[in-house]
Design an enzyme around this catalytic site. Structure first.
Site, PDB file in Angstrom:
ATOM      1  N   LEU A 127       0.805  -1.297  -0.218  1.00  0.00           N
ATOM      2  CA  LEU A 127      -0.187  -0.074   0.025  1.00  0.00           C
ATOM      3  C   LEU A 127       0.923   1.351   0.030  1.00  0.00           C
ATOM      4  CD1 LEU A 127      -2.665   1.628   0.223  1.00  0.00           C
ATOM      5  CD2 LEU A 127      -2.213   1.327   3.066  1.00  0.00           C
ATOM      6  N   ASP A 128       0.691   2.089  -0.750  1.00  0.00           N
ATOM      7  CA  ASP A 128       1.228   3.431  -1.093  1.00  0.00           C
ATOM      8  C   ASP A 128       0.266   4.410  -0.608  1.00  0.00           C
ATOM      9  OD1 ASP A 128       2.891   5.530  -1.629  1.00  0.00           O
ATOM     10  OD2 ASP A 128       3.221   5.021  -3.730  1.00  0.00           O
ATOM     11  N   SER A 144      -5.521  13.784  -4.561  1.00  0.00           N
ATOM     12  CA  SER A 144      -5.384  14.600  -5.817  1.00  0.00           C
ATOM     13  C   SER A 144      -6.001  13.959  -7.055  1.00  0.00           C
ATOM     14  CB  SER A 144      -4.035  15.014  -5.970  1.00  0.00           C
ATOM     15  OG  SER A 144      -3.780  15.661  -7.317  1.00  0.00           O
ATOM     16  N   CYS A 175      12.309  26.853   1.554  1.00  0.00           N
ATOM     17  CA  CYS A 175      12.649  25.374   2.139  1.00  0.00           C
ATOM     18  C   CYS A 175      14.010  25.009   2.069  1.00  0.00           C
ATOM     19  CB  CYS A 175      11.801  24.702   1.295  1.00  0.00           C
ATOM     20  SG  CYS A 175      10.042  24.640   1.507  1.00  0.00           S
TER      21      CYS A 175
END
Length: 416
Positions: free
Chosen positions: A182-183, A209, A369
């Site tokens: 599972l991702d 998304s 960042c």
């Protein structure tokens, strides 16, 4: 001008910053430093100055976005690098940001925002990830890995570092043929497709998304593996079934501290009794904090970067072993430097897609960042979990062996 002079005298000691104020007055702060280039800025009006003093983070960002804070020598990354190099996290000088009152108000506001209910999660994700596909193609690697790469050497290409990141994670997952994976937060599908291609596992990727879902499904169909690698538009809280392995890269930052317990409880439920999980997330090197106002307003509404202590409170007591912890300190700084350079090179194309203000916002975001990992208190955590103490070998040697094996398959590695 005495207030701003005092502020900049304290803030800039290493390196030189020259400032031209409204009205034409020019002043220079700091001393030359060979490691820091000289930077010159100009405030186009008094409003930009007032914003900077009231809230340095958001005020500087918005003034730059609006063209009222003008970089005349160097660029926005040079400016932010100079400012943060003088306030490194390790040195513990504390913040030169807003007043105590503002920090208190922000803390309350962000704690409210971090209650990231399911009905808001999809909207928050769409705000960032449903931007034009063309934008991401302009600065990400060919596999669209929108998370920290793994640099075995700072000189390697971004493409190679992202392949090496996938291999690094795959090695920690200890996947065997026939397993199910599972991702959680699968992005555009690159990790899921890589894991299937390199290990033979069947992979289910989930996302909130719609744009990412379309791309991921199209990629699986084009590769002829959509029967083995499937993608779903679903919140992790609503997923059922069990998986031999779980991987989550760059998604945990959107969960919110109020839901960490629910996240780990659901992962425990979805993980097979002898299963293994790998969580890759941006993290705070220090204690809990708040999301800066610029990021919360313009980039990741509802997002929050966790402290390691907050992650630990999420999984404690769930009878799940924390089997390995790795702290990646500078890898994301190297990654962001590549992204920033590519965005700058694609300036005209990005302005055609959006406008000049968006371009400035995006460069401020990437530069901010970058310096936060280079000088601030941000790192990346890779946390490995297992439900059973016998699920993995008792030393870390298997990780290095698996990583070398993945790197010894050049045809597949190049396709990574």
């Amino acid at each position: 001008m005495s207030l701003i002079d005092r502020f900049l005298d304290r803030a800039i000691r290493r390196g030189q910053l020259t400032v031209t104020f409204p009205g034409g007055r020019t002043a220079t702060y700091g001393t030359p430093d060979p490691e820091l280039g000289e930077v010159a800025i100009r405030f186009a009006d008094g409003r930009a100055l007032r914003q900077l003093l009231a809230d340095p983070s958001l005020g500087a960002a918005e003034a730059f976005m609006d063209g009222r804070l003008v970089i005349e020598r160097g660029d926005i990354r040079d400016f932010l690098n100079l400012a943060t190099a003088n306030n490194r996290w390790e040195e513990g000088r504390g913040t030169l940001d807003a007043s105590t009152l503002r920090r208190t108000v922000d803390a309350v506001r962000f704690r409210i925002d971090r209650i990231n209910m399911a009905r808001r999660s999809r909207r928050n994700v769409a705000h960032h990830y449903d931007l034009s596909d063309r934008l991401y193609d302009l600065f990400l690697d060919v596999d669209r890995q929108y998370s920290c790469a793994y640099f075995t050497d700072p000189s390697v290409s971004l493409e190679q570092a992202q392949v090496d990141k996938k291999a690094h994670i795959a090695a920690k997952l200890a996947i065997e043929p026939g397993m199910t994976v599972l991702d959680i937060g699968c992005g555009w599908g690159g990790m899921a497709l890589y894991l299937h291609r390199m290990t033979g596992a069947e992979v289910c990727g989930i996302t909130l998304s719609e744009e990412q879902l379309k791309v991921a499904r199209r990629r699986a169909e084009m590769a002829g593996v959509d029967d083995k690698v499937r993608f779903e538009l679903i919140d992790y809280r609503h997923l059922t079934g069990q998986f031999d392995r779980i991987v989550s890269v760059g998604m945990f930052e959107h969960v919110g501290p109020a839901h960490y317990r629910a996240f780990f409880r659901q992962c425990h439920k979805l993980l097979a009794p002898d299963g293994v999980m790998l969580l890759h997330t941006i993290g705070r090197a220090g204690g809990p904090g708040v999301t800066d106002a610029f990021t919360a307003k313009y980039i990741f509404p509802g997002g929050y970067i966790p402290a390691l202590s907050e992650i630990a409170r999420g999984h404690e007591g769930l009878r799940m072993f924390l089997t390995d912890v790795e702290v990646l300190r500078l890898h994301y700084a190297h990654t962001l430097a590549h992204w920033y350079d590519r965005v700058v090179a694609a300036r005209d194309a990005i302005i055609d897609l959006y406008d000049e203000r968006f371009y400035r916002m995006w460069t401020y975001y990437l530069a901010g960042c970058d310096v936060s990992f280079r000088h601030g208190g941000l790192v990346n955590y890779q946390l490995q979990y297992a439900r059973d103490r016998y699920a993995l070998p008792i030393t870390r040697d298997y990780m290095a062996q698996a990583e070398r094996a993945l790197g010894d398959v050049p045809a597949l590695r190049a396709a990574g």
